[in-house]
Design an enzyme around this catalytic site. Sequence first.
Site, PDB file in Angstrom:
ATOM      1  N   ARG A 143      -0.373 -45.827  55.955  1.00 55.96           N
ATOM      2  CA  ARG A 143       1.057 -46.130  56.065  1.00 55.96           C
ATOM      3  C   ARG A 143       1.929 -44.946  55.641  1.00 55.96           C
ATOM      4  O   ARG A 143       3.152 -45.060  55.568  1.00 55.96           O
ATOM      5  CB  ARG A 143       1.403 -47.374  55.235  1.00 55.96           C
ATOM      6  N   LYS A 195      20.291 -66.615  37.473  1.00 52.60           N
ATOM      7  CA  LYS A 195      19.606 -65.338  37.256  1.00 52.60           C
ATOM      8  C   LYS A 195      20.097 -64.290  38.259  1.00 52.60           C
ATOM      9  O   LYS A 195      20.362 -63.143  37.898  1.00 52.60           O
ATOM     10  CB  LYS A 195      18.095 -65.519  37.409  1.00 52.60           C
ATOM     11  N   SER A 232      -2.531 -47.953  52.085  1.00 52.12           N
ATOM     12  CA  SER A 232      -1.297 -47.212  51.843  1.00 52.12           C
ATOM     13  C   SER A 232      -1.370 -45.794  52.418  1.00 52.12           C
ATOM     14  O   SER A 232      -0.353 -45.223  52.830  1.00 52.12           O
ATOM     15  CB  SER A 232      -1.019 -47.152  50.342  1.00 52.12           C
TER      16      SER A 232
HETATM   17  N1  DCP Z   1      -4.780 -56.933  52.122  1.00 51.10           N
HETATM   18  C1  DCP Z   1      -4.145 -58.136  52.426  1.00 51.10           C
HETATM   19  N2  DCP Z   1      -4.041 -59.106  51.476  1.00 51.10           N
HETATM   20  C2  DCP Z   1      -4.527 -58.919  50.238  1.00 51.10           C
HETATM   21  C3  DCP Z   1      -5.161 -57.707  49.907  1.00 51.10           C
HETATM   22  C4  DCP Z   1      -5.272 -56.723  50.877  1.00 51.10           C
HETATM   23  O1  DCP Z   1      -3.702 -58.319  53.552  1.00 51.10           O
HETATM   24  N3  DCP Z   1      -4.396 -59.872  49.318  1.00 51.10           N
HETATM   25  C5  DCP Z   1      -4.850 -55.869  53.150  1.00 51.10           C
HETATM   26  C6  DCP Z   1      -3.494 -55.222  53.267  1.00 51.10           C
HETATM   27  C7  DCP Z   1      -3.623 -53.999  52.417  1.00 51.10           C
HETATM   28  C8  DCP Z   1      -5.073 -53.601  52.679  1.00 51.10           C
HETATM   29  O2  DCP Z   1      -5.764 -54.854  52.779  1.00 51.10           O
HETATM   30  O3  DCP Z   1      -2.730 -52.980  52.801  1.00 51.10           O
HETATM   31  C9  DCP Z   1      -5.667 -52.723  51.618  1.00 51.10           C
HETATM   32  O4  DCP Z   1      -5.572 -53.351  50.354  1.00 51.10           O
HETATM   33  P1  DCP Z   1      -5.192 -52.541  49.052  1.00 51.10           P
HETATM   34  O5  DCP Z   1      -5.255 -53.484  47.921  1.00 51.10           O
HETATM   35  O6  DCP Z   1      -6.037 -51.316  48.958  1.00 51.10           O
HETATM   36  O7  DCP Z   1      -3.639 -52.185  49.242  1.00 51.10           O
HETATM   37  P2  DCP Z   1      -2.894 -50.891  49.783  1.00 51.10           P
HETATM   38  O8  DCP Z   1      -3.848 -49.861  50.276  1.00 51.10           O
HETATM   39  O9  DCP Z   1      -1.875 -51.362  50.753  1.00 51.10           O
HETATM   40  O10 DCP Z   1      -2.114 -50.340  48.518  1.00 51.10           O
HETATM   41  P3  DCP Z   1      -2.719 -49.431  47.315  1.00 51.10           P
HETATM   42  O11 DCP Z   1      -2.166 -48.065  47.488  1.00 51.10           O
HETATM   43  O12 DCP Z   1      -2.204 -50.060  46.069  1.00 51.10           O
HETATM   44  O13 DCP Z   1      -4.210 -49.482  47.419  1.00 51.10           O
HETATM   45 MG    MG Z   2      -5.459 -49.300  49.170  1.00 51.06          MG
END
Ligand code: DCP
Ligand code: MG
Length: 336
Positions: free
Chosen positions: A182, A72, A179
């Site tokens: 970040r 792949k 996010s």
């Molecule tokens: N988190 C983690 N493991 C998971 C889910 C979440 O370590 N299985 C932590 C890391 C993520 C944070 O919690 O950055 C917030 O979760 P989100 O699902 O809200 O993810 P993000 O904010 O990073 O991305 P999005 O913009 O999709 O919400």
């Molecule tokens: Mg989030």
Amino acid sequence: CAQSSKSPRPNMNKHITDKLEEMVKTYESTNDRWRALGYQKAIQTLRKHPKEISSWEEAKSLPSIGARLADKIWEIAQSGELRKLKEFESSKELQILKMFTNVWGAGPHTAQLWYQQGFRTIADLEEKANLNHQQKVGVRLYDDFLDRMPREEAAEIEQVVKRAAEAIQPGIIAQTCGSYRRGQPTCGDVDVLITHPDGKSHKHVFHRLLADLKQSGFLTDDLVSAEETGNQRKYMGVCKLPGQNRKHRRIDVIVVPYSEYACALVYFTGSAHFNRSLRHLCKKQNMSLNEHALKQGVVRKGAEKIYEGTVVPTPTEESVFKMLKIPFRPPEERDH
Ligand code: DCP
Ligand code: MG
Ligand code: MN
């Protein structure tokens, strides 16, 4: 990954891992955990590989990559495409399963059940399926939830929560993580972390804050109204800013004691991938890290912890990195 300080090593095989990620998503939606895991391991290996894959043998020689995965990988390297993925993309059934797993509160198992019951569209689910509360919200707000908001809107949402929290308890800290912190241009939801420096005033804020935000019409639906883990409280729900043409947005509110703030900040800032590499780093130093605390002197036997270890005080996010013996990584550099 967490180890390298400034510029994290670029992924030399992104053109390949992007396609393999699509395969993972597909296998997850069909509940084929083993295949999904196999692809995930291959992706991690490829991300670490310092150069672009230039032969089948090179791919095959890497850990977690057998002959079929090498096929792949080599196919993508040569043609830029993957026939298997193309097949999946044109499969109606897989498209529908993917759509169903994108309903908030539904996993691959539920998606398959719905498919077996003959449902094919979101409208079918709305009219005929037996949905729980979360799935009802997920179906009703299906399009809004799939839409990522611009970070400016996440900032507006943060302000609403901040002001409401400040009105209940002066001096409160409300910081958006995930996010947004970040520095991503778009956010899937807003993750607001709340604490109070006096170490105790955070306690009575959780329920009042949610009540006030419901009263004002800002919070429109609950998904998980209160999840308690130790001394932390988490709410998952839906909000909508006032005004015309506003979409419903997913919001998480997490209230933590000040002593756990730094570890919670690291955890909820993520990314999930970065958190995994931090935990990996911990294992090598007999430590453990979660959203509550950093512990040292952990004793493991295989994957099992036979001694939990003792909590290391972590007053700041910087101190967490220091204890792990790695340079501080600003949130904008935590996507991998
Ligand atoms: N988190 C983690 N493991 C998971 C889910 C979440 O370590 N299985 C932590 C890391 C993520 C944070 O919690 O950055 C917030 O979760 P989100 O699902 O809200 O993810 P993000 O904010 O990073 O991305 P999005 O913009 O999709 O919400
Ligand atoms: Mg989030
Ligand atoms: Mn979230």
